[in-house]
Write a protein that holds these residues in place. Structure first.
Motif, PDB file in Angstrom:
ATOM      1  N   THR A  93      34.616  39.179  39.105  1.00  0.00           N
ATOM      2  CA  THR A  93      35.503  39.670  38.031  1.00  0.00           C
ATOM      3  C   THR A  93      36.762  38.800  37.876  1.00  0.00           C
ATOM      4  O   THR A  93      37.057  38.325  36.775  1.00  0.00           O
ATOM      5  N   THR A  94      37.480  38.577  38.978  1.00  0.00           N
ATOM      6  CA  THR A  94      38.757  37.861  38.865  1.00  0.00           C
ATOM      7  C   THR A  94      38.540  36.372  38.566  1.00  0.00           C
ATOM      8  O   THR A  94      39.354  35.761  37.876  1.00  0.00           O
ATOM      9  N   THR A  95      37.438  35.818  39.058  1.00  0.00           N
ATOM     10  CA  THR A  95      37.135  34.407  38.788  1.00  0.00           C
ATOM     11  C   THR A  95      36.967  34.196  37.303  1.00  0.00           C
ATOM     12  O   THR A  95      37.552  33.291  36.706  1.00  0.00           O
ATOM     13  N   ALA A 102      34.281  31.018  49.195  1.00  0.00           N
ATOM     14  CA  ALA A 102      33.811  31.378  50.536  1.00  0.00           C
ATOM     15  C   ALA A 102      34.266  32.765  50.970  1.00  0.00           C
ATOM     16  O   ALA A 102      34.221  33.087  52.161  1.00  0.00           O
ATOM     17  N   SER A 103      34.680  33.598  50.026  1.00  0.00           N
ATOM     18  CA  SER A 103      35.179  34.930  50.402  1.00  0.00           C
ATOM     19  C   SER A 103      34.153  35.692  51.247  1.00  0.00           C
ATOM     20  O   SER A 103      34.501  36.328  52.230  1.00  0.00           O
ATOM     21  N   LEU A 104      32.883  35.619  50.843  1.00  0.00           N
ATOM     22  CA  LEU A 104      31.845  36.347  51.571  1.00  0.00           C
ATOM     23  C   LEU A 104      30.975  35.373  52.389  1.00  0.00           C
ATOM     24  O   LEU A 104      29.778  35.593  52.578  1.00  0.00           O
ATOM     25  N   ASP A 128      35.022  46.349  50.874  1.00  0.00           N
ATOM     26  CA  ASP A 128      35.149  45.674  52.166  1.00  0.00           C
ATOM     27  C   ASP A 128      36.402  44.800  52.153  1.00  0.00           C
ATOM     28  O   ASP A 128      36.570  43.951  53.011  1.00  0.00           O
ATOM     29  N   SER A 129      37.262  45.002  51.171  1.00  0.00           N
ATOM     30  CA  SER A 129      38.397  44.103  50.974  1.00  0.00           C
ATOM     31  C   SER A 129      39.646  44.617  51.675  1.00  0.00           C
ATOM     32  O   SER A 129      40.169  45.677  51.326  1.00  0.00           O
ATOM     33  N   GLY A 130      40.113  43.874  52.672  1.00  0.00           N
ATOM     34  CA  GLY A 130      41.359  44.238  53.358  1.00  0.00           C
ATOM     35  C   GLY A 130      41.230  45.442  54.265  1.00  0.00           C
ATOM     36  O   GLY A 130      42.231  45.963  54.734  1.00  0.00           O
ATOM     37  N   VAL A 181      31.564  22.912  39.240  1.00  0.00           N
ATOM     38  CA  VAL A 181      30.428  23.803  39.484  1.00  0.00           C
ATOM     39  C   VAL A 181      30.832  24.721  40.625  1.00  0.00           C
ATOM     40  O   VAL A 181      31.360  24.265  41.642  1.00  0.00           O
ATOM     41  N   ARG A 182      30.645  26.018  40.428  1.00  0.00           N
ATOM     42  CA  ARG A 182      31.109  26.977  41.442  1.00  0.00           C
ATOM     43  C   ARG A 182      29.933  27.708  42.073  1.00  0.00           C
ATOM     44  O   ARG A 182      29.085  28.249  41.363  1.00  0.00           O
ATOM     45  N   MET A 183      29.906  27.681  43.396  1.00  0.00           N
ATOM     46  CA  MET A 183      28.920  28.478  44.121  1.00  0.00           C
ATOM     47  C   MET A 183      29.647  29.574  44.877  1.00  0.00           C
ATOM     48  O   MET A 183      30.616  29.312  45.587  1.00  0.00           O
ATOM     49  N   GLU A 184      29.170  30.792  44.708  1.00  0.00           N
ATOM     50  CA  GLU A 184      29.786  31.932  45.397  1.00  0.00           C
ATOM     51  C   GLU A 184      28.897  32.339  46.558  1.00  0.00           C
ATOM     52  O   GLU A 184      27.738  32.698  46.365  1.00  0.00           O
ATOM     53  N   ALA A 185      29.444  32.277  47.761  1.00  0.00           N
ATOM     54  CA  ALA A 185      28.695  32.732  48.932  1.00  0.00           C
ATOM     55  C   ALA A 185      28.587  34.256  48.872  1.00  0.00           C
ATOM     56  O   ALA A 185      29.491  34.929  48.372  1.00  0.00           O
ATOM     57  N   GLN A 200      46.107  35.956  48.049  1.00  0.00           N
ATOM     58  CA  GLN A 200      44.742  36.481  48.152  1.00  0.00           C
ATOM     59  C   GLN A 200      43.801  35.646  47.320  1.00  0.00           C
ATOM     60  O   GLN A 200      44.211  34.653  46.723  1.00  0.00           O
ATOM     61  N   GLY A 201      42.527  36.042  47.260  1.00  0.00           N
ATOM     62  CA  GLY A 201      41.505  35.209  46.631  1.00  0.00           C
ATOM     63  C   GLY A 201      41.789  34.895  45.172  1.00  0.00           C
ATOM     64  O   GLY A 201      41.649  33.749  44.727  1.00  0.00           O
ATOM     65  N   ARG A 202      42.196  35.881  44.413  1.00  0.00           N
ATOM     66  CA  ARG A 202      42.406  35.668  42.975  1.00  0.00           C
ATOM     67  C   ARG A 202      43.575  34.720  42.716  1.00  0.00           C
ATOM     68  O   ARG A 202      43.639  34.088  41.673  1.00  0.00           O
ATOM     69  N   ALA A 203      44.501  34.637  43.663  1.00  0.00           N
ATOM     70  CA  ALA A 203      45.627  33.719  43.526  1.00  0.00           C
ATOM     71  C   ALA A 203      45.126  32.276  43.644  1.00  0.00           C
ATOM     72  O   ALA A 203      45.609  31.384  42.950  1.00  0.00           O
ATOM     73  N   PHE A 229      39.010  30.944  49.450  1.00  0.00           N
ATOM     74  CA  PHE A 229      38.529  32.221  49.991  1.00  0.00           C
ATOM     75  C   PHE A 229      39.590  33.304  49.899  1.00  0.00           C
ATOM     76  O   PHE A 229      40.784  33.031  49.856  1.00  0.00           O
ATOM     77  N   SER A 230      39.104  34.546  49.903  1.00  0.00           N
ATOM     78  CA  SER A 230      39.950  35.711  50.089  1.00  0.00           C
ATOM     79  C   SER A 230      39.883  36.076  51.563  1.00  0.00           C
ATOM     80  O   SER A 230      38.817  36.401  52.079  1.00  0.00           O
ATOM     81  N   ALA A 231      41.036  36.041  52.235  1.00  0.00           N
ATOM     82  CA  ALA A 231      41.055  36.413  53.652  1.00  0.00           C
ATOM     83  C   ALA A 231      41.048  37.931  53.823  1.00  0.00           C
ATOM     84  O   ALA A 231      41.032  38.427  54.948  1.00  0.00           O
ATOM     85  N   THR A 247      26.943  36.406  47.074  1.00  0.00           N
ATOM     86  CA  THR A 247      27.214  36.796  45.676  1.00  0.00           C
ATOM     87  C   THR A 247      27.537  38.286  45.517  1.00  0.00           C
ATOM     88  O   THR A 247      26.662  39.148  45.570  1.00  0.00           O
ATOM     89  N   ASN A 248      28.803  38.539  45.269  1.00  0.00           N
ATOM     90  CA  ASN A 248      29.359  39.891  45.317  1.00  0.00           C
ATOM     91  C   ASN A 248      28.678  40.854  44.339  1.00  0.00           C
ATOM     92  O   ASN A 248      28.140  41.892  44.742  1.00  0.00           O
ATOM     93  N   LEU A 249      28.694  40.508  43.055  1.00  0.00           N
ATOM     94  CA  LEU A 249      28.316  41.501  42.045  1.00  0.00           C
ATOM     95  C   LEU A 249      26.813  41.715  41.911  1.00  0.00           C
ATOM     96  O   LEU A 249      26.382  42.612  41.186  1.00  0.00           O
TER      97      LEU A 249
HETATM   98  C1  LIG Z   1      37.167  39.651  46.604  1.00  0.00           C
HETATM   99  C2  LIG Z   1      36.697  38.393  46.036  1.00  0.00           C
HETATM  100  C3  LIG Z   1      37.560  37.542  45.341  1.00  0.00           C
HETATM  101  C4  LIG Z   1      39.001  37.891  45.086  1.00  0.00           C
HETATM  102  O1  LIG Z   1      39.717  38.032  46.260  1.00  0.00           O
HETATM  103  P1  LIG Z   1      41.005  38.992  46.378  1.00  0.00           P
HETATM  104  O2  LIG Z   1      41.551  38.707  47.716  1.00  0.00           O
HETATM  105  O3  LIG Z   1      40.535  40.394  46.185  1.00  0.00           O
HETATM  106  O4  LIG Z   1      41.940  38.581  45.275  1.00  0.00           O
HETATM  107  C5  LIG Z   1      37.039  36.352  44.851  1.00  0.00           C
HETATM  108  N1  LIG Z   1      35.747  36.044  45.028  1.00  0.00           N
HETATM  109  C6  LIG Z   1      34.888  36.830  45.674  1.00  0.00           C
HETATM  110  C7  LIG Z   1      33.469  36.424  45.849  1.00  0.00           C
HETATM  111  C8  LIG Z   1      35.329  38.042  46.196  1.00  0.00           C
HETATM  112  O5  LIG Z   1      34.453  38.840  46.848  1.00  0.00           O
END
Ligand SMILES: *Cc1c(COP(=O)(O)O)cnc(C)c1O
Length: 482
Positions: free
Chosen positions: A133-135, A224-226, A59-61, A187-191, A107-110, A262-264, A193-195
């Motif tokens: 993964t990138t975090t 806040a990516s998701l 769903d990225s980009g 402390v990191r909370m991921e909205a 992007q998000g990983r940056a 966030f990753s836009a 949760t991707n994986l």
């Molecule tokens: C995709 C994603 C990232 C990384 O974002 P990119 O824009 O792909 O670098 C970081 N955190 C979460 C939760 C993601 O889903």
């Protein structure tokens, strides 16, 4: 389904938009699909788009922009410094999250690179509900370790728990106790949760974590990516939030956090990223890295056109009728698959539908990559490209032994506003056919196995002639159909 009730029996998610630009798709015949997946080394990452009918890889980009986003791109102010486009984006983020400072990134990983360089040092610990993964890579690169504290319910494949992304507070207190608060970088909370299947956390959980952080003077960081999906689920699943608007829920979440990044490519249906920061001191510490890795402070590696699209996209994210499309389509697909006894992760999350390959092809041992095999089979069956999320995505131990994944999944991402319901029904149908013939599916073995990121570049072959048998069966059942 949310707002519109149906008079007849079949309630379906209703698109609250119309499609005004279309892209023609190609569905190659099944024989060509067999060739294409063979050329791609049975790795869906290596398929060419021209051979793909439904691209459910990510769903990225790849989310559809609105007419307002496209229009905004035309008025982008292209200047190296001081661009009005930047000011518009900055004001929108301040309006939505209420944080005074903003740093753009490509992007998000940056964003994660900047956060980790500034906040993580050798010996640091970063507790989180679950890693991305990138975090994890950026934290470990800077000498830190992560602690995954998702509540046990989060890892149950089949569940009715509405908030499988919640952090376990007792585990958080234990980790702080064991390492000492001074070792905790944040402390990191991921909205969403991707994986673990795009699973949300609740507003209450975030508030509880804030209290623990306050008790130890810890920073709370939100990925806040998701966020859009998570907001939708809070509004629809959390009793105390039903009467709140998406904007109010967002602000309540943001008020609990010190940093939001966030990753836009996901949030706001554009391409880029950014970090919103409450403290001026922290802002100053991070600011220096933006020109070094991203670009000048008023674009941060993004194109101004994307920034304009993002500003509008963020505004549209505050509209429930806009953000409900993804979760409702996914919810529909998960329900329909369950009706057909096809094993999927439940409850439905955001991001996509996750098929449980461990059960779907339970005759394939993990050493023969059941999720990879199922992803290849689904491409042959329907020209549908999913993503392997199982043992193939793991890395071997230094001694060469396999690390078997806890879950073997095929992720079928649902890019926002991209597919129609009939395309989703087609994907369900092909999965149903495949499930009826699942015993025909066999395993895979590596032909070329890169040492790192093998799931991206690795090439595999079937362990037997099962793919030919599958094509033969397809012809028997479907005649000359594509
Ligand atoms: C995709 C994603 C990232 C990384 O974002 P990119 O824009 O792909 O670098 C970081 N955190 C979460 C939760 C993601 O889903």
């Amino acid at each position: 389904m949310a707002k519109v009730k149906f008079y007849g029996n079949e309630a379906v998610p209703l698109e609250m938009h119309k499609v005004r630009i279309v892209q023609k798709l190609n569905l190659p015949p099944v024989e060509r699909r067999l060739e294409a997946i063979t050329e791609a080394g049975n790795n869906t990452f290596l398929l060419r788009n021209a051979d793909v009918f439904m691209d459910m890889l990510t769903d990225s980009g790849v989310n559809a922009m609105s007419d307002r986003q496209q229009a905004a791109m035309l008025v982008a102010d292209d200047s190296y410094a001081g661009s009005a486009t930047y000011t518009r984006l900055e004001s929108k983020l301040q309006e939505i999250f209420g944080m005074p400072f903003f740093l753009p990134a490509h992007q998000g990983r940056a964003c994660e690179n900047i956060l980790a360089q500034v906040l993580v040092s050798p010996g640091s610990v970063v507790p989180m509900n679950y890693h991305f993964t990138t975090t994890k890579a950026h934290i470990t690169l800077n000498g830190g370790v992560i602690e995954e504290l998702v509540a046990d319910a989060g890892l149950e494949v089949v569940s009715v728990n509405p908030f499988k992304g919640n952090m376990d507070l007792a585990k958080l207190r234990d980790v702080i106790g064991a390492h000492g608060a001074d070792k905790i970088a944040f402390v990191r909370m991921e909205a969403g949760t991707n994986l673990i299947g795009g699973q949300p956390f609740s507003l209450q959980n975030l508030a509880d974590i804030r209290k623990v952080c306050d008790g130890h003077g810890l920073l709370l960081v939100l990925d806040a990516s998701l966020l859009a999906d998570n907001l939708y689920f809070i509004k629809n699943r959390e009793e105390s939030c039903k009467a709140l608007s998406i904007r109010e829920i967002t602000r309540r979440m943001a008020d609990l956090c010190d940093i939001i990044y966030f990753s836009a490519r996901k949030l706001g249906c554009a391409r880029g990223g950014g970090i919103c920061i409450r403290s001026q001191a922290l802002y100053h510490r991070m600011r220096g890295l933006v020109p070094l890795y991203e670009g000048f402070l008023t674009y941060g590696g993004m194109s101004v056109r994307e920034m304009e699209a993002l500003t509008v996209g963020l505004d549209e994210t505050m509209d429930e009728e806009v953000i409900n499309q993804g979760p409702q389509f996914i919810g529909y697909m998960v329900d329909e698959l369950q009706k057909r006894s096809i094993p999927v992760i439940t409850p439905a999350g955001g991001l996509g539908c996750h098929v449980n390959a461990m059960e779907f092809v339970d005759h394939i041992p993990q050493s023969e990559y059941p999720s990879g095999a199922l992803a290849a089979a689904l491409y042959i069956a329907g020209g549908i490209r999913g993503m392997e999320r199982g043992t193939l995505s793991e890395q071997r131990e230094p001694d060469g032994s396999e690390v078997f994944a806890n879950m073997e999944l095929v992720r079928l991402a649902m890019p926002r506003r991209v597919f129609t319901l009939s395309q989703v029904k087609y994907a369900i149908d092909r999965l149903e056919w495949l499930y009826a013939h699942r015993r025909l599916i066999g395993g895979l073995t590596f032909v070329e196995e890169p040492e790192i990121l093998r799931f991206f570049y690795g090439r595999l072959k079937p362990v037997s002639a099962w793919q030919h048998d599958l094509v033969e069966r397809f012809r028997k059942d479907f005649g000359d159909s594509l």
